[in-house]
Enzyme design. Structure first.
Site, PDB file in Angstrom:
ATOM      1  N   TYR A 135      50.692  33.894  42.289  1.00  0.00           N
ATOM      2  CA  TYR A 135      49.741  33.123  43.102  1.00  0.00           C
ATOM      3  C   TYR A 135      50.305  31.760  43.479  1.00  0.00           C
ATOM      4  CZ  TYR A 135      45.315  35.712  43.087  1.00  0.00           C
ATOM      5  OH  TYR A 135      44.307  36.592  43.322  1.00  0.00           O
ATOM      6  N   LYS A 190      53.251  44.378  32.719  1.00  0.00           N
ATOM      7  CA  LYS A 190      54.021  45.410  33.423  1.00  0.00           C
ATOM      8  C   LYS A 190      55.457  45.264  32.932  1.00  0.00           C
ATOM      9  CE  LYS A 190      54.334  48.804  36.400  1.00  0.00           C
ATOM     10  NZ  LYS A 190      53.663  50.121  36.197  1.00  0.00           N
ATOM     11  N   ASP A 222      48.749  49.494  34.976  1.00  0.00           N
ATOM     12  CA  ASP A 222      48.243  50.718  35.623  1.00  0.00           C
ATOM     13  C   ASP A 222      47.407  51.526  34.637  1.00  0.00           C
ATOM     14  OD1 ASP A 222      50.631  51.110  34.215  1.00  0.00           O
ATOM     15  OD2 ASP A 222      51.424  52.598  35.616  1.00  0.00           O
ATOM     16  N   ASP A 246      43.022  39.247  38.485  1.00  0.00           N
ATOM     17  CA  ASP A 246      42.202  39.269  39.697  1.00  0.00           C
ATOM     18  C   ASP A 246      41.709  40.690  39.950  1.00  0.00           C
ATOM     19  OD1 ASP A 246      41.097  38.416  42.210  1.00  0.00           O
ATOM     20  OD2 ASP A 246      42.862  39.269  43.207  1.00  0.00           O
ATOM     21  N   ASP A 250      37.686  42.600  38.929  1.00  0.00           N
ATOM     22  CA  ASP A 250      36.774  43.220  39.901  1.00  0.00           C
ATOM     23  C   ASP A 250      36.384  44.623  39.446  1.00  0.00           C
ATOM     24  OD1 ASP A 250      36.835  41.036  41.652  1.00  0.00           O
ATOM     25  OD2 ASP A 250      37.009  42.323  43.425  1.00  0.00           O
TER      26      ASP A 250
HETATM   27  C1  IPM Z   1      38.812  35.473  42.595  1.00  0.00           C
HETATM   28  C2  IPM Z   1      39.053  35.533  44.077  1.00  0.00           C
HETATM   29  C3  IPM Z   1      40.124  34.506  44.444  1.00  0.00           C
HETATM   30  C4  IPM Z   1      41.391  34.911  43.723  1.00  0.00           C
HETATM   31  C5  IPM Z   1      40.379  34.307  45.950  1.00  0.00           C
HETATM   32  C6  IPM Z   1      39.099  33.949  46.676  1.00  0.00           C
HETATM   33  C7  IPM Z   1      41.430  33.272  46.210  1.00  0.00           C
HETATM   34  O1  IPM Z   1      39.404  36.819  44.468  1.00  0.00           O
HETATM   35  O2  IPM Z   1      38.421  34.399  42.111  1.00  0.00           O
HETATM   36  O3  IPM Z   1      38.995  36.487  41.934  1.00  0.00           O
HETATM   37  O4  IPM Z   1      42.166  35.740  44.210  1.00  0.00           O
HETATM   38  O5  IPM Z   1      41.617  34.391  42.627  1.00  0.00           O
HETATM   39 MG    MG Z   2      39.232  38.263  42.923  1.00  0.00          MG
END
Ligand code: IPM
Ligand code: MG
Length: 357
Positions: A135, A190, A222, A246, A250
């Site tokens: 990042y 990884k 993975d 990240d 999710d």
């Molecule tokens: C998160 C989001 C951010 C990230 C974006 C909005 C930059 O997806 O906080 O998970 O990738 O960290």
């Molecule tokens: Mg995110």
């Protein structure tokens, strides 16, 4: 106690307004100061993270953040896009430890896309390193490809890197969090392909020597993605790098039925933090009054607990959220047959009412 309130874009202002309502309903008064961020920052001051907003965030004891981003800013140069605001805040405030709990509330077991027996009782904590990795690694950009079959063409590139100290400090946060929970930590890497993550694995293994009471295992990313949807309850605390975190967070969020329920904390070395819902700005439903404010309200509770030292107030808010779920109130994202559909405002009001009890 001063709290910087940064509502941002899309549904950000609507959901943050509900959390502010809840904060104002507590016995203690906090000083709240609002500033624009993301697309709103760009509109107000020509930059997604205006100087005054950054100064406020630095001066405050904690930051409550909504969400940033809207399609209408997608054509701006990268440094002016709304997402740069949150990346800039993380970097400038040194918020390297991102805590993303994924908890399944029993009332919402039916809202998950996974079978109830796979997710019921789910309680995972993902700890994502937040200021390093690909990042932020330099160099990055678009250049002339220096070698190989595509030599001379344009190529895009980023740099994945982690310094030893960066890995050590997030590993300490993770081991200490595991000590307060189920005493099991899974480090996701990884290492079979990437030098950066072989190094990660070696350092986490070394830090483990200081925490003999915590059981540590290592898992490739993975496989971790697969195990998260196959047998998520096997996890207690997960620690991983910025990009893997990240993605995995999710996936973990969705196990609980709605990403609209999950708060997050991003902490520096002194537990000063930025608190935000795990979801984004959802411009498709902005202004409709249907967004779920609970993730933001629960983020305010995390803020009281971790940065402001007000654990009892945090408990009160979390209990109030459980109470409104038990009452059967649901925003559309978690609505099921037999429950009562409510909007953003009504949900916020219901939490305030439940606080009083
Ligand atoms: C998160 C989001 C951010 C990230 C974006 C909005 C930059 O997806 O906080 O998970 O990738 O960290
Ligand atoms: Mg995110």
């Amino acid at each position: 106690m001063k709290i910087a309130i940064l509502p941002g874009d899309g549904i950000g202002p609507e959901i943050v307004a509900q959390a502010v309502k809840v904060l104002n309903a507590l016995d203690e008064r906090f000083e709240l100061e609002t500033a624009p961020v993301g697309g709103a920052g760009y509109e107000a001051a020509g930059h997604p993270l205006p100087e005054a907003t950054l100064a406020l965030a630095k001066a405050a004891d904690a930051v409550l953040f909504g969400a940033v981003g809207d399609w209408k800013y997608d054509t701006l140069d990268r440094p002016l896009r709304p997402e740069q605001a949150i990346l800039g805040l993380r970097k400038n405030l040194g918020l390297f430890a991102n805590l993303r709990p994924a908890i399944l509330y029993p009332e919402l077991a039916g809202a998950s896309t996974l079978k109830p027996e796979v997710v019921s009782g789910l309680d995972i904590l993902i700890i994502r390193e937040l200021t390093g990795d690909i990042y932020f690694g330099q160099p990055r950009g678009v250049r002339e490809c220096p070698d190989g079959p595509f030599k001379g063409q344009r190529e895009g590139f980023d740099t994945m890197r982690y310094a030893e100290g960066e890995i050590r400090r997030i590993a300490h946060v993770a081991f200490q969090a595991a000590q307060k929970r189920g005493k099991r930590l899974t480090s996701v890497d990884k290492a079979n392909v990437l030098e950066t993550f072989q190094f990660w694995k070696d350092i986490v293994t070394d830090v483990h020597k200081e925490y003999p009471d915590v059981a540590l295992d290592h898992m490739y990313v993975d496989n971790a993605a697969m195990q998260l949807v196959r047998a998520p309850k096997k996890f207690d605390v997960i620690v991983t790098g910025n990009m893997f975190g990240d993605i995995l967070s999710d996936a973990a969020a969705m196990l609980t039925g709605s990403i609209g329920m999950l708060p997050s904390a991003s902490l520096d070395a002194n537990n000063k933090g930025l608190y935000e819902p795990s979801h984004g700005s959802a411009p498709d439903i902005a202004g409709k009054g249907i967004a779920n404010p609970l993730a933001t309200i629960l983020s305010a509770a995390m803020m009281l607990r971790y940065s402001l030292g007000r654990a009892e107030q945090a408990d009160r808010i979390e209990n109030a959220v459980k109470a409104v779920l038990a009452q059967g109130l649901r925003t559309p994202d978690i609505f099921e047959e037999g429950t009562t559909k409510v909007g953003t405002e009504q949900m916020g009001d219901a939490v305030v009412a439940a606080l009083a009890k």
